[in-house]
Design a protein around this motif. Structure first.
Motif, PDB file in Angstrom:
ATOM      1  N   ASP A 507       0.930  -1.208   0.110  1.00 46.67           N
ATOM      2  CA  ASP A 507       0.116   0.122  -0.221  1.00 46.67           C
ATOM      3  C   ASP A 507       0.818   1.175  -0.059  1.00 46.67           C
ATOM      4  OD1 ASP A 507       1.225   0.008   2.411  1.00 46.67           O
ATOM      5  OD2 ASP A 507      -0.775   0.029   3.664  1.00 46.67           O
ATOM      6  N   GLY A 508       2.178   1.051   0.019  1.00 46.01           N
ATOM      7  CA  GLY A 508       2.878   2.276  -0.007  1.00 46.01           C
ATOM      8  C   GLY A 508       3.073   2.997   1.387  1.00 46.01           C
ATOM      9  N   SER A 509       2.628   2.611   2.356  1.00 41.69           N
ATOM     10  CA  SER A 509       2.727   3.238   3.691  1.00 41.69           C
ATOM     11  C   SER A 509       4.167   3.024   4.362  1.00 41.69           C
ATOM     12  CB  SER A 509       1.407   2.829   4.561  1.00 41.69           C
ATOM     13  OG  SER A 509       0.220   3.070   3.822  1.00 41.69           O
ATOM     14  N   TYR A 510       4.661   1.890   4.326  1.00 45.13           N
ATOM     15  CA  TYR A 510       6.084   1.592   5.107  1.00 45.13           C
ATOM     16  C   TYR A 510       7.158   1.143   4.172  1.00 45.13           C
ATOM     17  CZ  TYR A 510       2.339   0.417   8.430  1.00 45.13           C
ATOM     18  OH  TYR A 510       1.145   0.638   9.334  1.00 45.13           O
ATOM     19  N   ARG A 511       8.382   1.428   4.703  1.00 47.82           N
ATOM     20  CA  ARG A 511       9.661   0.926   4.089  1.00 47.82           C
ATOM     21  C   ARG A 511      10.024  -0.093   5.070  1.00 47.82           C
ATOM     22  NH1 ARG A 511      12.191   5.238   3.387  1.00 47.82           N
ATOM     23  NH2 ARG A 511      11.844   5.149   1.075  1.00 47.82           N
ATOM     24  N   LEU A 512      10.259  -1.403   4.520  1.00 47.74           N
ATOM     25  CA  LEU A 512      10.487  -2.446   5.330  1.00 47.74           C
ATOM     26  C   LEU A 512      12.087  -3.097   5.015  1.00 47.74           C
ATOM     27  CD1 LEU A 512       7.285  -4.504   4.709  1.00 47.74           C
ATOM     28  CD2 LEU A 512       7.931  -2.860   6.621  1.00 47.74           C
ATOM     29  N   LEU A 513      12.595  -3.597   6.043  1.00 43.19           N
ATOM     30  CA  LEU A 513      14.058  -4.257   5.911  1.00 43.19           C
ATOM     31  C   LEU A 513      13.659  -5.922   6.036  1.00 43.19           C
ATOM     32  CD1 LEU A 513      16.982  -4.195   5.858  1.00 43.19           C
ATOM     33  CD2 LEU A 513      17.030  -4.017   8.255  1.00 43.19           C
ATOM     34  N   GLN A 514      14.150  -6.591   4.998  1.00 41.22           N
ATOM     35  CA  GLN A 514      13.858  -8.092   4.937  1.00 41.22           C
ATOM     36  C   GLN A 514      15.318  -8.445   4.882  1.00 41.22           C
ATOM     37  OE1 GLN A 514      11.520  -9.456   1.673  1.00 41.22           O
ATOM     38  NE2 GLN A 514      11.267 -11.331   2.552  1.00 41.22           N
ATOM     39  N   HIS A 515      15.456  -9.563   5.875  1.00 35.42           N
ATOM     40  CA  HIS A 515      16.787 -10.370   5.798  1.00 35.42           C
ATOM     41  C   HIS A 515      16.520 -11.880   5.614  1.00 35.42           C
ATOM     42  CE1 HIS A 515      20.834 -11.283   8.003  1.00 35.42           C
ATOM     43  NE2 HIS A 515      20.707 -11.793   6.449  1.00 35.42           N
ATOM     44  N   GLY A 516      16.844 -12.202   4.567  1.00 39.78           N
ATOM     45  CA  GLY A 516      16.498 -13.719   4.187  1.00 39.78           C
ATOM     46  C   GLY A 516      14.587 -13.770   3.701  1.00 39.78           C
ATOM     47  N   ARG A 524       7.185   3.742   9.127  1.00 39.71           N
ATOM     48  CA  ARG A 524       5.846   4.269   8.241  1.00 39.71           C
ATOM     49  C   ARG A 524       6.513   5.513   7.418  1.00 39.71           C
ATOM     50  NH1 ARG A 524       0.538   4.655   8.252  1.00 39.71           N
ATOM     51  NH2 ARG A 524      -0.097   2.894   9.517  1.00 39.71           N
ATOM     52  N   LEU A 525       6.050   5.476   6.298  1.00 35.58           N
ATOM     53  CA  LEU A 525       6.152   6.577   5.462  1.00 35.58           C
ATOM     54  C   LEU A 525       5.244   7.723   5.319  1.00 35.58           C
ATOM     55  CD1 LEU A 525       7.964   4.541   2.420  1.00 35.58           C
ATOM     56  CD2 LEU A 525       9.208   5.804   4.330  1.00 35.58           C
ATOM     57  N   ASP A 529      -3.240   9.711   8.657  1.00 34.12           N
ATOM     58  CA  ASP A 529      -4.228  10.400   8.057  1.00 34.12           C
ATOM     59  C   ASP A 529      -3.721  10.705   6.449  1.00 34.12           C
ATOM     60  OD1 ASP A 529      -1.792  11.861   8.509  1.00 34.12           O
ATOM     61  OD2 ASP A 529      -2.742  13.462   9.634  1.00 34.12           O
ATOM     62  N   GLY A 530      -2.806  10.043   6.140  1.00 34.39           N
ATOM     63  CA  GLY A 530      -2.148  10.326   4.730  1.00 34.39           C
ATOM     64  C   GLY A 530      -1.234  11.228   4.526  1.00 34.39           C
ATOM     65  N   GLY A 531      -0.833  11.986   5.479  1.00 37.38           N
ATOM     66  CA  GLY A 531       0.375  12.903   5.543  1.00 37.38           C
ATOM     67  C   GLY A 531       1.739  12.280   5.365  1.00 37.38           C
ATOM     68  N   ASP A 532       2.393  13.204   4.606  1.00 37.01           N
ATOM     69  CA  ASP A 532       3.892  12.715   4.223  1.00 37.01           C
ATOM     70  C   ASP A 532       4.680  12.993   5.557  1.00 37.01           C
ATOM     71  OD1 ASP A 532       6.214  12.076   3.395  1.00 37.01           O
ATOM     72  OD2 ASP A 532       6.491  13.507   1.820  1.00 37.01           O
ATOM     73  N   LEU A 533       5.449  11.840   5.977  1.00 36.32           N
ATOM     74  CA  LEU A 533       5.975  11.831   7.362  1.00 36.32           C
ATOM     75  C   LEU A 533       7.556  12.060   7.210  1.00 36.32           C
ATOM     76  CD1 LEU A 533       4.390   8.696   8.965  1.00 36.32           C
ATOM     77  CD2 LEU A 533       3.950  11.195   9.289  1.00 36.32           C
ATOM     78  N   THR A 534       8.144  12.534   6.023  1.00 37.93           N
ATOM     79  CA  THR A 534       9.282  13.044   5.509  1.00 37.93           C
ATOM     80  C   THR A 534       9.909  14.139   6.392  1.00 37.93           C
ATOM     81  OG1 THR A 534       9.031  12.072   3.321  1.00 37.93           O
ATOM     82  CG2 THR A 534      10.930  13.458   3.931  1.00 37.93           C
ATOM     83  N   GLY A 535      11.170  14.050   7.178  1.00 37.05           N
ATOM     84  CA  GLY A 535      11.641  14.946   7.941  1.00 37.05           C
ATOM     85  C   GLY A 535      10.972  14.921   9.264  1.00 37.05           C
ATOM     86  N   LYS A 536       9.838  14.193   9.657  1.00 35.87           N
ATOM     87  CA  LYS A 536       9.493  13.968  11.128  1.00 35.87           C
ATOM     88  C   LYS A 536      10.303  12.937  11.747  1.00 35.87           C
ATOM     89  CE  LYS A 536       4.981  16.013   9.863  1.00 35.87           C
ATOM     90  NZ  LYS A 536       3.652  15.689   9.620  1.00 35.87           N
ATOM     91  N   ARG A 537      10.432  13.117  13.252  1.00 39.86           N
ATOM     92  CA  ARG A 537      11.050  12.129  14.020  1.00 39.86           C
ATOM     93  C   ARG A 537      10.231  10.713  13.835  1.00 39.86           C
ATOM     94  NH1 ARG A 537      14.448  11.806  18.447  1.00 39.86           N
ATOM     95  NH2 ARG A 537      14.165  10.182  19.749  1.00 39.86           N
ATOM     96  N   PRO A 538      10.892   9.993  13.367  1.00 42.88           N
ATOM     97  CA  PRO A 538      10.243   8.614  13.340  1.00 42.88           C
ATOM     98  C   PRO A 538       9.787   7.822  14.410  1.00 42.88           C
ATOM     99  CG  PRO A 538      12.489   8.236  12.800  1.00 42.88           C
ATOM    100  CD  PRO A 538      12.104   9.643  12.889  1.00 42.88           C
ATOM    101  N   VAL A 539       8.644   7.087  14.237  1.00 41.97           N
ATOM    102  CA  VAL A 539       8.111   6.169  15.600  1.00 41.97           C
ATOM    103  C   VAL A 539       8.705   4.872  15.216  1.00 41.97           C
ATOM    104  CG1 VAL A 539       6.286   5.401  16.833  1.00 41.97           C
ATOM    105  CG2 VAL A 539       6.181   7.831  16.034  1.00 41.97           C
TER     106      VAL A 539
END
Length: 766
Positions: A507-516, A524-525, A529-539
């Motif tokens: 759905d384009g909402s997350y960036r994931l790290l996969q190992h194996g 979360r990207l 609420d649909g807002g862009d989280l770029t530049g904000k402190r990530p949770v």
């Protein structure tokens, strides 16, 4: 004829019969002991080495490559010794080689090889094997062809075709491999195993001396010259192998050998790099030699040829199914595919064997093909391919090592090959253009199935029926390489420790790290609420979300810290760096990671911004945690998290009693040791429960945090929290389950002992 005359004739016959039986039993038993030593030293010494490299599954892949290379040297030495040196001197020379091996025994890890470098890990590992176990393994590896050649000079009725002894020797290999995880590993520690192996090597040396004497004595009794010309049943020069024969032996040995390493890595990536999982494919590999180096073969070749495509299809299907189900399908299908491919290749090779005069040369080229297969899979594939594509490619290549395909006109017809290439190219191009639009860009099993069906239908229609199998296989090879499935999407980088992928969720909402095959972090990207989280402190997300046990234990440890003192935290296993955002200003955080690629990904804000936003200056120490954390001052950490898994593979040496004791010395008196044990396959809580048993003043609890509606924002997890004070653990509430440690029900894992099989069984029964 008188009774005395009959008695006089029967007595020599009985003597000859007993002498022949003695020769056969002596050579067979010596080969049996040699094979036992050869195949018990591999899992034993690899288990010694694994802790130096964080429990990485690649350790066994490189070990297999090394042992195959030394086996080739042993076969080469046996060939030259048989061809160039008189038999009486050959025996003395080989006994001298065995005597030198005692200077390297009992087996142990040498000083100066405590920590692997950050780069060229495979070469460092090969060097470690060479200086430790290289010479003893070389001495044992030469025995199979050498003793068979000696047997060929004894004049025994079976001396003209001693290949059956190779199948018999592999029974010893099977006994060693199956007995190691079931009997030796659970019963005695690694140091004692080394002493047992040394005693066995001493017995073997005496047996070799006895075989040499029997060869010489029997040849003298028959007044034969002990040379190649004196070999019973020596083939004439007209049947001398040509290069076509040699290349065939190499190819037929290459595929099963490469597949052995690839399949082993495939099944251990998600469980543990441990002997009992290494041994299963290797035991099957040896079983094929036992079954095919005999007449008639069992099972029949016709049955194997019918079953092989179905098993290969099942193994490939696992790539379209995720989770435990996909792993189980892959194990069942992959086991069947690996076994049938190895059986077909080895039987074809046996049917093309030369006479006894060229026996050692046959084994030499067979070993050379095995080495090439191991080098391709263990050393070259990780450099050539960004993802683990060598396993499915070798499966498909195994379908071409069939007599019906190898004898096909298609293999000899340039025109037919051009038609095939055209068909596959058109099919793949059409699939790449049309199918993503039909499935709206979706990837995974629907696309895989549709592409495969289209390719097979096109290939069957384009090629005549007699060559259809070759066409289908070639089309599937193109599909595996070109299809846009999940395993080849996103940012991909491969290291000694596995394949790392940075993916965007569907759905384009997350960036994931996969190992194996396991998600090891996410961010979360896009806000809910649909807002862009770029530049904000990530949770922190996934396992590390704010309400999860690993994050909440940071707050508990912080509250236990005396006021006015700096809070210090250590994290073993960096992942995406999510826990960095659990830190507060002024705190001291340190991260420990064995894989430089993981550090590169976590610190690149284009992938994840946890580190760059929350702990840009926190040190990241690269190396195995047992070695790097041990260098830190005692009592440094108020919070120490151990979360160092490779895919779902368990680094056993990080869970032993010695490891836990070391961690606790680095944790402050009021600090917390937190160990993440979420695992699809293994029940690890009892292991840690046993690890702290008997440690004065040490207490532990197991926390299970089940999410009713898990998402990438918050996933379920299981952790163990250990402290020197029961009071420090009293504040742990609010999870699905909090269980205080009780009396241990299993034996503790130590640096000398572990029992992965028991943890696997417990998980299946729970």
């Amino acid at each position: 004829m008188s009774v005395d005359q009959l008695s006089a004739q029967s007595t020599p016959r009985r003597g000859v019969s007993r002498s022949r039986a003695l020769v056969l039993y002596a050579f067979a038993s010596t080969l049996f002991v040699s094979a036992m030593l050869l195949f018990s030293v591999q899992p034993m010494f690899a288990k010694m080495v694994v802790p130096r490299l964080g429990g990485a599954p690649s350790v066994w892949a490189v070990a297999m490559c090394f042992f195959q290379a030394v086996l080739l040297l042993g076969y080469c030495y046996a060939h030259l010794l048989t061809r160039l040196v008189p038999a009486s001197w050959a025996t003395i020379i080989h006994l001298l080689v065995c005597a030198i091996a005692f200077f390297f025994l009992p087996l142990s890890l040498p000083d100066g090889w405590e920590q692997a470098p950050g780069t060229y890990t495979q070469l460092w590992l090969i060097g470690l094997f060479a200086v430790s176990v290289g010479w003893p393994f070389f001495a044992v590896s030469a025995n199979a062809p050498l003793l068979q050649a000696w047997f060929g000079r004894t004049g025994h009725p079976h001396a003209s075709d001693p290949y059956f002894l190779y199948g018999a020797s592999n029974i010893g290999s099977m006994v060693a491999l199956l007995g190691y995880p079931v009997i030796m590993e659970p019963a005695i520690g690694l140091s004692s195993q080394g002493l047992v192996w040394t005693a066995g090597f001493a017995v073997l040396t005496l047996c070799i001396a006895g075989c040499g004497w029997l060869m010489f004595a029997n040849a003298r009794a028959r007044d034969l010259e002990i040379s190649d010309a004196g070999m019973a049943g020596a083939v004439p020069d007209s049947t001398k192998p040509v290069w076509r024969d040699r290349l065939g032996w190499i190819a037929l040995a290459f595929v099963p050998s490469g597949l052995l390493v690839a399949f082993t890595t495939h099944i251990t990536t998600d469980v543990a790099s441990a002997p009992f999982l290494w041994i299963i494919p290797l035991a099957l590999y040896l079983l094929t030699y036992i079954l095919v180096f005999r007449d008639p073969p069992r099972p029949s070749m016709a049955l194997l040829l019918k079953l092989q495509p179905f098993f290969v299809a099942g193994a490939l299907l696992s790539y379209a199914v995720t989770g435990v189900a996909g792993w189980l399908i892959g194990v069942v299908g992959g086991t069947g595919a690996f076994f049938t491919i190895a059986m077909i290749c080895h039987r074809t090779m046996y049917e093309r064997r030369p006479g006894v005069a060229h026996l050692t040369e046959f084994y030499l080229w067979m070993s050379f093909g095995g080495v090439l297969g191991g080098i391709f899979t263990a050393l070259l594939a990780p450099v050539i391919f960004p993802v683990v594509i060598e396993y499915p490619l070798l499966l498909l290549l195994g379908l071409l090592c069939r007599q019906d395909v190898m004898n096909s006109k298609l293999m000899r017809s340039v025109r037919a090959n051009l038609v095939l290439v055209s068909a596959v190219a058109q099919c793949s191009f059409a699939a790449a253009l049309i199918l993503p639009r039909l499935f709206d860009g979706a990837s995974g099993s629907p696309l895989f199935a549709a592409t495969a069906a289209m390719a097979i239908a096109y290939a069957v229609a384009a090629i005549t029926a007699r060559e259809k199998l070759f066409a289908i296989v070639s089309a599937l090879v193109a599909i595996v390489i070109l299809q846009p499935h999940d395993y080849a999407s996103g940012y991909v980088e491969r290291s000694f420790f596995g394949v790392h992928r940075v993916l965007i969720s569907q759905d384009g909402s997350y960036r994931l790290l996969q190992h194996g095959t396991t998600i090891h972090g996410g961010q979360r990207l896009v806000g809910k609420d649909g807002g862009d989280l770029t530049g904000k402190r990530p949770v922190p997300a996934t396992y590390y979300h704010p309400q999860g046990p690993m994050n909440r234990m940071v707050g508990l440890a912080r509250d236990l810290k005396p006021a006015g003192q700096t809070f210090t935290a250590g994290v073993i296993g960096l992942g995406s760096g999510a826990l960095a955002c659990a830190a507060q200003p002024g705190e001291n955080w340190r991260f420990y990671e064995i894989d430089p690629v993981v550090v590169k990904i976590a610190r690149d804000p284009a992938h994840f911004s946890y580190m760059s936003s929350c702990q840009p200056n926190a040190p990241t120490i690269i190396g195995d945690a047992r070695l790097t954390v041990a260098k830190e001052p005692a009592g440094l950490f108020d919070y120490l998290l151990v979360d160092a898994f490779s895919s779902d593979t368990v680094p056993v040496h990080l869970l032993t009693r010695e490891a836990v004791a070391m961690y606790l010395t680095r944790v402050s008196a009021d600090g917390l040791l937190v160990m993440h044990i979420s695992n699809k396959f293994l029940d690890l809580a009892p292991v840690l429960e046993a690890a702290i048993a008997g440690m004065d003043g040490v207490h532990g609890v197991t926390i299970t945090d089940l999410r009713e509606d898990p998402t990438f924002d918050s996933t379920s997890s299981r952790v163990v929290v250990i402290a020197r004070s029961a009071k420090a653990l009293e504040g742990i509430t609010g999870f699905s389950s909090v269980e205080a440690f009780s009396e241990p029900k299993v034996a503790a894992w130590t640096d000398d002992f572990s029992n992965i099989l028991g943890a696997l069984v417990r998980n299946l029964l729970n």
